[in-house]
Motif scaffolding. Structure first.
Motif, PDB file in Angstrom:
ATOM      1  N   UNK A 386       0.948  -1.195   0.243  1.00 58.05           N
ATOM      2  CA  UNK A 386      -0.097   0.095   0.009  1.00 58.05           C
ATOM      3  C   UNK A 386       0.879   1.308  -0.014  1.00 58.05           C
ATOM      4  N   UNK A 387       0.924   2.041  -0.952  1.00 55.64           N
ATOM      5  CA  UNK A 387       1.675   3.316  -1.224  1.00 55.64           C
ATOM      6  C   UNK A 387       0.875   4.456  -0.594  1.00 55.64           C
ATOM      7  N   UNK A 388       1.427   5.232   0.286  1.00 60.26           N
ATOM      8  CA  UNK A 388       1.343   6.668   0.626  1.00 60.26           C
ATOM      9  C   UNK A 388       1.669   7.625   0.033  1.00 60.26           C
ATOM     10  N   UNK A 389       0.773   7.886  -1.246  1.00 60.92           N
ATOM     11  CA  UNK A 389       1.202   9.092  -2.278  1.00 60.92           C
ATOM     12  C   UNK A 389       0.195  10.466  -2.099  1.00 60.92           C
ATOM     13  N   UNK A 390      -1.056   9.911  -2.087  1.00 62.16           N
ATOM     14  CA  UNK A 390      -1.800  11.168  -2.043  1.00 62.16           C
ATOM     15  C   UNK A 390      -1.940  11.902  -0.751  1.00 62.16           C
ATOM     16  N   UNK A 391      -2.487  13.113  -0.687  1.00 61.12           N
ATOM     17  CA  UNK A 391      -2.670  13.811   0.681  1.00 61.12           C
ATOM     18  C   UNK A 391      -3.555  12.987   1.537  1.00 61.12           C
ATOM     19  N   UNK A 392      -4.493  12.218   0.837  1.00 58.67           N
ATOM     20  CA  UNK A 392      -5.619  11.683   1.562  1.00 58.67           C
ATOM     21  C   UNK A 392      -5.101  10.344   2.435  1.00 58.67           C
ATOM     22  N   UNK A 393      -3.857   9.706   1.628  1.00 60.55           N
ATOM     23  CA  UNK A 393      -3.062   8.535   2.165  1.00 60.55           C
ATOM     24  C   UNK A 393      -2.258   9.103   3.218  1.00 60.55           C
ATOM     25  N   UNK A 394      -1.361   9.942   2.798  1.00 60.28           N
ATOM     26  CA  UNK A 394      -0.367  10.612   3.828  1.00 60.28           C
ATOM     27  C   UNK A 394      -0.943  10.931   5.048  1.00 60.28           C
ATOM     28  N   UNK A 395      -2.339  11.394   5.145  1.00 64.06           N
ATOM     29  CA  UNK A 395      -2.829  11.844   6.532  1.00 64.06           C
ATOM     30  C   UNK A 395      -2.737  10.764   7.442  1.00 64.06           C
ATOM     31  N   UNK A 396      -2.952   9.509   6.894  1.00 66.82           N
ATOM     32  CA  UNK A 396      -3.119   8.311   8.109  1.00 66.82           C
ATOM     33  C   UNK A 396      -1.492   8.317   8.582  1.00 66.82           C
TER      34      UNK A 396
END
Length: 562
Positions: A386-396
């Motif tokens: 699971x890649x944290x790339x978008x702001x909505x993913x990096x948020x977590x």
């Protein structure tokens, strides 16, 4: 007689300051720019709200200055200040319509003058402008003589309506996501700003809720505190579960842009929690805190970026090295400044921060750190594919970091080490006399704060995908220190509130970015005057700053004799 004259003189002086302030805000274009956004659609703009706020605030200040001389003089002082404040704007309109001020002040346009006199002709608009100043003074007087609960209700209700108008672009999408509540948008908001009915309804609802809480809040708290332990535990668990659900669902509710704003706020929360250990808990004024942020970012960049070709590690493998490097840098800073206090400590740490920035920027270290070109191609964080790339993913990712650092800070605050930090903050000599090891205690504060900062820097590097020296200037340290002061020194919730106020709000109002630092400075001055303990202060600090306002305890023997 002399006392009465000093009251009128003070009112005139404050009114003159108000006149100069409102004229300055008009001529620099701030009123005109703010007027593009309505608070109440086609009735009250942000520009008018800004001018009215200045008038009411300074009139209320005049009332406090005259409070010892009777209500008659308080009433007169507020009216004088209000009229003089609006009189400065009226004089600007009169002079501007007679003389072409645009040769000196670009923003002194006919459109500005029409805005200041509410779109009317000068013969009617100027007297109306003076009358508005009179109303500001009258409202300030009514606020001053009102009971505290009524004053709190009025200020909170009006402020909430103003904030809702300012943040309309944030509130519209949030409300529209909830299907049953989507219709509220049509009632509450117009094309630009709140509807008149929506603004009045919001004010009434907030006022009723505050009035109810003022009369029933203590009873509700008492009932909750008298519940059986099992019921209290269930209530607390339910509250935390609701909060957890909100935090998890927040990116999907807010969307891409607002999620990006929250990630920026989250990074500052991480940084603030670290500096809160050093400044808030231990009382060590550190202005070079951004150096540890840079250390964490560059260590992760060096270890993970294929651009340099030295290493090819993943984020999770590089993260421990970044945190350890931050701790070592904190100890390295702490050793030379152990015996320094106050301003001397601030200057020394400021120099350390600048040394790190210049080293990163230097040609000498360019083969390893990239120099002015920085380091790019930093890979994203991944967990099991699971890649944290978008702001909505990096948020977590940032949320997990904030929860971890917040939990550690909360546990440290009441620990033996935390109490030692606070003892050092209050008085180093007394702390040392009580057996506290100043060297170990200070170094632990620097090392812990640096570790949190390095963690934030590591996440920042993967979020941006590159690091550059200009991202680590001294203003970062100053901003973090300001958010701690505004939120409340030593307060963990205060760091979150301060980050939201000083980082999140300006990000939401980027259309007014050219006035950002002006508003920033004015907000800091107002905070130091009105609420020096911060927005969410630590209880001990609040008591210290408002000690004179608390009623003195009556000795037991005096009670008995009475």
């Amino acid at each position: 007689m002399n006392g009465g004259q000093s009251i009128w003189k003070s009112a005139v002086n404050i009114g003159a300051i108000g006149a100069l302030t409102t004229v300055l805000l008009s001529l620099i274009g701030m009123v005109g720019a703010f007027s593009k956004r309505d608070i109440i659609y086609e009735i009250v703009t942000m520009g008018h709200t800004l001018l009215l706020t200045v008038g009411v605030f300074l009139s209320f200040l005049s009332a406090k200055r005259a409070s010892q001389k009777g209500l008659g003089r308080v009433f007169g002082a507020t009216l004088i200040t209000g009229i003089l404040t609006s009189g400065g704007v009226a004089l600007l309109v009169i002079v501007g319509k007679t003389i072409n001020l645009r040769m000196v002040f670009v923003n002194a346009s006919p459109a500005l003058y029409q805005l200041l006199i509410f779109g009317f002709d000068a013969s009617f608009g100027v007297p109306l402008l003076l009358f508005s100043g009179l109303l500001c003074g009258l409202f300030a007087f009514l606020l001053f003589i009102a009971p505290p609960i009524l004053r709190r209700i009025l200020i909170t209700g009006i402020s909430s309506v103003a904030i809702a108008g300012v943040l309309q672009d944030l509130l519209r999408p949030i409300i529209s996501i909830w299907g049953p509540l989507a219709g509220i948008n049509d009632v509450l908001f117009a094309v630009n700003g709140l509807t008149l009915g929506g603004g009045l309804g919001m004010f009434l609802i907030i006022s009723v809720v505050m009035f109810f809480w003022a009369h029933k809040g203590n009873k509700i708290k008492t009932k909750i505190s008298t519940l059986p332990p099992g019921r209290q535990r269930m209530l607390k668990t339910g509250t935390w579960l609701i909060l957890a659900v909100i935090l998890i669902a927040l990116p999907q509710i807010l969307g891409l842009f607002l999620s990006e704003v929250i990630t920026i706020v989250g990074l500052y929360v991480l940084l603030g929690l670290g500096l809160n250990i050093v400044v808030g808990f231990a009382g060590l004024l550190d202005l070079g805190y951004v150096a540890f942020f840079a250390v964490g970012s560059y260590i992760v960049a060096i270890l993970t970026s294929p651009e340099l070709g030295f290493f090819n590690m993943g984020f999770w493998s590089a993260l421990p090295f970044a945190v350890i490097a931050g701790i070592l840098a904190g100890v390295l800073l702490g050793i030379p400044v152990l015996k320094m206090r106050g301003d001397y400590l601030a200057i020394a740490t400021l120099g350390f921060g600048e040394i790190i920035r210049i080293l990163v920027l230097s040609d000498w270290l360019r083969p390893w750190l990239g120099g002015a070109q920085g380091i790019g191609k930093i890979p994203n964080v991944t967990i099991s594919g699971y890649v944290f790339s978008t702001p909505q993913q990096i948020y977590y990712l940032i949320l997990a970091g904030c929860l971890l650092v917040g939990f550690i800070s909360w546990r440290l605050r009441d620990s033996r080490l935390g109490r030692a930090w606070m003892a050092v903050r209050e008085d180093e000599d007394v702390a040392q006399a009580m057996g506290i090891n100043l060297v170990a205690t200070k170094l632990m504060a620097f090392a812990t704060g640096a570790a949190f900062s390095a963690l934030s820097g590591a996440i920042f590097a993967t979020k941006i995908g590159s690091v550059y020296p200009h991202s680590f200037n001294v203003m970062i340290s100053i901003n973090i220190l300001c958010l701690i002061i505004v939120g409340g020194m030593g307060s963990i919730p205060g760091v979150i509130v301060g980050s939201a106020a000083l980082v999140g709000l300006p990000e939401l109002l980027r259309e007014f970015a050219e006035y950002r630092l002006l508003v920033y400075g004015a907000a800091l001055v107002a905070m130091m005057l009105l609420r020096p303990e911060g927005l969410w202060p630590e209880e001990k600090r609040r008591r210290e700053l408002h000690k004179e306002e608390e009623p003195e305890a009556v000795p037991a023997d005096a009670q008995g004799s009475a």
